[in-house]
Design a protein around this motif. Structure first.
Motif, PDB file in Angstrom:
ATOM      1  N   SER A 187       0.861  -1.184   0.000  1.00  0.00           N
ATOM      2  CA  SER A 187       0.000   0.000   0.000  1.00  0.00           C
ATOM      3  C   SER A 187       0.898   1.236   0.000  1.00  0.00           C
ATOM      4  N   SER A 188       0.283   2.388   0.003  1.00  0.00           N
ATOM      5  CA  SER A 188       1.055   3.633  -0.051  1.00  0.00           C
ATOM      6  C   SER A 188       1.978   3.791   1.163  1.00  0.00           C
ATOM      7  N   ARG A 189       1.640   3.181   2.278  1.00  0.00           N
ATOM      8  CA  ARG A 189       2.507   3.314   3.461  1.00  0.00           C
ATOM      9  C   ARG A 189       3.847   2.604   3.255  1.00  0.00           C
ATOM     10  N   ASP A 190       3.929   1.711   2.246  1.00  0.00           N
ATOM     11  CA  ASP A 190       5.179   0.991   1.961  1.00  0.00           C
ATOM     12  C   ASP A 190       6.108   1.759   1.016  1.00  0.00           C
ATOM     13  N   PHE A 191       5.680   2.929   0.555  1.00  0.00           N
ATOM     14  CA  PHE A 191       6.453   3.661  -0.450  1.00  0.00           C
ATOM     15  C   PHE A 191       7.896   3.909   0.000  1.00  0.00           C
TER      16      PHE A 191
END
Length: 147
Positions: free
Chosen positions: A5-9
């Motif tokens: 998800s975006s938190r893994d960017f």
């Protein structure tokens, strides 16, 4: 398969590491007819051999049309490259007729209605189709519609 998800960017690595799957070959694609091939061919109303390899982005199938046979009119949101292995025929792509024969390659664009037709009354036609369907399937956005 890992879902991100975006938190893994911020965790995107700076180097690639090859992931070599255990199985790298599909032996005797045309000779071994699995249940997937039979079901898919029945649904599509013409012979289709699915090349079962672990690609996450590109698919490959080998399609066949008996003399005079045609596929159902359909469209999908993945693009397709087709190489004609044998025979001759025509594909109706949108409102255009594309004639083809052994050795030709042609393109089917995203979401264009199309149908493939074997124009010969005595020779079969076969083709190799490569598509980016797995990529879209993995994103959860692959679509296909039959007329």
């Amino acid at each position: 398969m890992t879902q991100h998800s975006s938190r893994d960017f911020g965790r995107v690595p700076s180097q690639l590491q090859a992931e070599v799957p255990e199985r790298l070959v599909h032996v005797d694609v045309m000779g071994r007819h699995g249940d997937d091939d039979a079901d898919f061919s029945r649904d599509r109303q013409h012979a289709v051999h699915i090349v079962d390899l672990p690609s996450k982005v590109i698919s490959m199938t080998i399609g066949g049309l008996t003399p005079g046979q045609q596929t159902r009119r359909h469209r999908h949101n993945y693009e397709t490259l087709i190489y004609v292995l044998e025979g001759q025929g025509m594909s109706v792509i949108g409102d255009r007729e594309v004639r083809w024969q052994r050795g030709d390659a042609f393109y089917v664009p995203v979401w264009a209605w199309h149908q493939h037709i074997n124009l010969s009354e005595s020779e079969s036609a076969s083709y190799l189709a490569c598509e980016n369907a797995p990529h879209l399937q993995n994103l959860g956005i692959a679509l296909r519609e039959e007329a």
